[in-house]
Each structure stands twice: as C-alpha cells, then as structure tokens.
Design a protein around this motif. Sequence first.
Motif, short mmCIF file in Angstrom:
data_model
loop_
_atom_site.label_atom_id
_atom_site.label_comp_id
_atom_site.label_asym_id
_atom_site.label_seq_id
_atom_site.Cartn_x
_atom_site.Cartn_y
_atom_site.Cartn_z
N GLN A 89 0.82 -1.21 0.00
CA GLN A 89 0.00 0.00 0.00
C GLN A 89 0.86 1.26 0.00
OE1 GLN A 89 -2.75 -0.21 3.29
NE2 GLN A 89 -3.90 -1.92 2.42
N VAL A 90 1.90 1.28 0.81
CA VAL A 90 2.79 2.44 0.86
C VAL A 90 3.44 2.66 -0.50
CG1 VAL A 90 4.96 3.31 1.82
CG2 VAL A 90 3.23 2.32 3.33
N ALA A 91 3.91 1.57 -1.11
CA ALA A 91 4.57 1.67 -2.41
C ALA A 91 3.62 2.20 -3.48
CB ALA A 91 5.13 0.31 -2.82
N GLU A 92 2.46 1.60 -3.59
CA GLU A 92 1.53 2.01 -4.64
C GLU A 92 1.01 3.43 -4.42
OE1 GLU A 92 -0.25 -1.94 -6.69
OE2 GLU A 92 -1.41 -1.14 -5.01
N ALA A 93 0.79 3.80 -3.15
CA ALA A 93 0.30 5.15 -2.87
C ALA A 93 1.30 6.22 -3.30
CB ALA A 93 -0.01 5.29 -1.38
N ALA A 94 2.58 5.87 -3.32
CA ALA A 94 3.62 6.82 -3.71
C ALA A 94 4.02 6.68 -5.17
CB ALA A 94 4.84 6.65 -2.81
N GLY A 95 3.26 5.88 -5.93
CA GLY A 95 3.49 5.82 -7.37
C GLY A 95 4.31 4.66 -7.88
N VAL A 96 4.66 3.71 -7.02
CA VAL A 96 5.38 2.53 -7.49
C VAL A 96 4.44 1.68 -8.35
CG1 VAL A 96 6.53 0.39 -6.80
CG2 VAL A 96 6.95 2.50 -5.53
N ASP A 97 4.90 1.29 -9.53
CA ASP A 97 4.12 0.41 -10.39
C ASP A 97 4.46 -1.05 -10.06
OD1 ASP A 97 2.82 2.44 -11.78
OD2 ASP A 97 4.46 2.64 -13.22
N ILE A 98 3.45 -1.83 -9.71
CA ILE A 98 3.64 -3.24 -9.38
C ILE A 98 2.99 -4.08 -10.47
CG2 ILE A 98 3.12 -5.07 -7.73
CD1 ILE A 98 3.27 -2.99 -5.51
N ILE A 99 3.79 -4.91 -11.11
CA ILE A 99 3.32 -5.72 -12.23
C ILE A 99 3.51 -7.19 -11.88
CG2 ILE A 99 3.56 -6.25 -14.68
CD1 ILE A 99 5.09 -3.05 -13.42
N THR A 100 2.44 -7.95 -11.81
CA THR A 100 2.52 -9.38 -11.51
C THR A 100 2.33 -10.19 -12.79
OG1 THR A 100 0.16 -9.44 -10.97
CG2 THR A 100 1.70 -9.08 -9.15
N GLY A 101 2.63 -11.50 -12.71
CA GLY A 101 2.54 -12.36 -13.88
C GLY A 101 3.53 -11.95 -14.96
N ALA A 102 4.67 -11.43 -14.55
CA ALA A 102 5.65 -10.90 -15.49
C ALA A 102 7.03 -11.48 -15.18
CB ALA A 102 5.68 -9.38 -15.44
N LYS A 103 7.29 -12.68 -15.67
CA LYS A 103 8.59 -13.32 -15.45
C LYS A 103 9.64 -12.69 -16.35
CE LYS A 103 10.91 -17.84 -15.69
NZ LYS A 103 11.55 -17.73 -14.35
N VAL A 104 10.78 -12.34 -15.77
CA VAL A 104 11.86 -11.74 -16.56
C VAL A 104 12.45 -12.77 -17.51
CG1 VAL A 104 14.17 -10.73 -16.44
CG2 VAL A 104 12.42 -10.03 -14.79
N HIS A 105 12.49 -12.44 -18.80
CA HIS A 105 13.06 -13.34 -19.79
C HIS A 105 14.29 -12.74 -20.47
CE1 HIS A 105 11.07 -10.72 -22.75
NE2 HIS A 105 9.94 -10.88 -22.05
#
Length: 365
Positions: A147-163
């Motif tokens: 919540q703290v991260a997203e409230a301050a503008g951090v973009d959280i992307i799930t289902g995204a494995k680094v290739h």
Amino acid sequence: MASNYDVVIVGGGIAGLSLASALAGKCTVALVEAEQTLAFHTSSRSARQLIPSCGPTVVQELTVRTLEMLAERDAQAAQPILTPRGFMLVGDQETVRAEARGNMHPITHEEAMRLCPALNPESFTAAGLDNGSFGCNAPLLLEEHRQVAEAAGVDIITGAKVHSAQRLGSGWQVGAGTEGFQSAVVVNAAGAWADELAVISGVEKLGLQPFRRTAAIVNVQNPLTPETPMVCAADDTFYFRAEGNQVLISPSETVPSGAEDAKPYPGDIQKLINKLNAVTTLGIHSVDRAWTGLRTEAADGVPVVGFDAEATGFFWLAGQGGYGFQTSSAIAELAAALILGTIPPNSPESRTAEDLAAVRWSIRR
C-alpha cells in the motif's frame, strides 16, 4: 516501447516489497513479479517469528534494527505487526551452549518446564531463552509495504517473469512477460531464482543455494497457551509454536533444492508428528495444512545486499536465508540508502550506517 524508471525491482516477496516501500516517493520504481500474486513463494510460508538471537552477528544487528523500526510503526498504528513471543532452545548442555548467542540467556530445567509444560521433562537437560523475540503479522506487513509503495506511485506488475535483461548505454533494458522496462538500476530480489536472474542478465552468479524448510499447522489434544514461547531443538530437529488453538510445527530441515515451487515430501510431516508426540504432551492427531518454502543462502550465511562489483547498476538483494522478515526493514533501509546514495536516517550510534553496510561486502568476488 519500454517504460522508463530509475529502479526496477525483480521479485515481489518481502525483500522486494520492503525495498519498494523504502524507495517510494524518492525515485521512480517498478516492481515485477513472475507469479500472479505477490509473496507467492517463501514470503507466504514464513514461521512469522523475529528472533534477535538467531543468525550471524550482522543478521542479529539487522534484526534488532528491524524490531526498532516495527516497534516505532506499532506505536502509531491501530493494529500491531509485533506480538511478544519468547524463543526457547532445548537440548543437551553442550548443544544449547553452542547455539545460544546474542540476547539468549540460559534458564533452568524448571523454568523451561514452567514456560512450556507440554515438554516431556526427560527429553532435554538444558534450555536457553530469548525474551526479545516477537511474533510477526507477516500478511499485514506485506500488505502495508504494498500500500505504501503504490500510494507513492510505485508500479507493481505481476505475472511478469523476466526473460531478458541487458546493459545498454548508461542503464538496463529488462523484458518481463509482455512488458519492457528501462532503468538505471536493476534490483535482484528474486529469492531462490536470484542466480538464475543473474545469468539472464549476463552477470556472474554468486552460488546462492536454496534449502527446503517444511512446516505444518496441526490439530492437538492439548493446545499451547498464547504465552508459550516458540520452542526449538538446539540440534535443529524441530520447532513448534502456538497458532491459536492449533500448533505450527517444522522438522527444521536444511535440504538443498533447486529453484522451484517446493512441496512437502511424503512422510516428512508424519515423522515429525511421531517425534513431537514422543517429546511433548501436545497429542497431535491431524494435519490441517502443510507447506515447504525455500531459504536461499550465500555460502557464509550473510545476506547479499549491494551493487555488483562488475556489473554497473545491478543490485543484489538476496540470500536472506531464513531471516527474511526479521531483517527486512533494516535491509530495505540499507539498500535504499545504497541505491540513493544517502545515509540511513535515524541510525543509532551503536549501529552506524558503516556498521550495517558491512553486509554488502559479501558480494565482493
């Protein structure tokens, strides 16, 4: 078209989330997680106990700092993250003496039996107690970081494995799922997959080793009281603690594993139940649920925190072993300071930034 950030964090467990929270509002951040949900692997399978007497000296220091930070948070919050819960070692005199360190002090056999009457008095001859240990509301801590991260503008992307990940010009280009990212810094908070991410990124891996750790919630005839400390065998053959009217148990195993979604081995829990029913009066009669997590460690057991010695802008945040939650706030404070080039705020003189920064030398080749 790749999205641009100052920092891309790879990994949505307690390490990645706590760093995202610490960096939030200070720079632009994206956090990418391979699974569809955050904290899917080890961070959702924690014993939820913060024990300042456990681990190497630097881990103990980081634990004490984390407890200070969480206590400051709890003093201003309606719902606490920390709950006082002692930690007790039991075994023979030699093994308890060898394992007791930091805040732990020896107690008598009688004191140990008073603290945990469920123990078979003939099953141990010595005990040690850490009264500075706390239970941790891990789901609340994880959610608060998110919540703290997203409230301050951090973009959280799930289902995204680094290739893919490669150094281009003065920064990094990262491909994760169907997304593309450009950043000055890539943070490797990939847990058991940290060395795998290094290889993908063209960075020399560090030989980080995942180890299995199984646990279960069991139903018992004689529940423990909430005041009962977490009890651990000094020879690392079991631990148990109250979980409401149930009991959390673990064989405390350290079995090497590959990076995977680990599952309990057939028979492991039953062997543990047989052992605990012999050394306690718990009367374990059924298993509610069981799981296995991976505790990833460097060879020296010290967390790996800092910029890679050779790959510019590649930041290691890995190898927390079984100490992820209990060191998370302090490590995030330190990691954010190293990335931003600042001194950790409010560092006590007894634990200066330079003292804590000693942990980063574990990444030197």
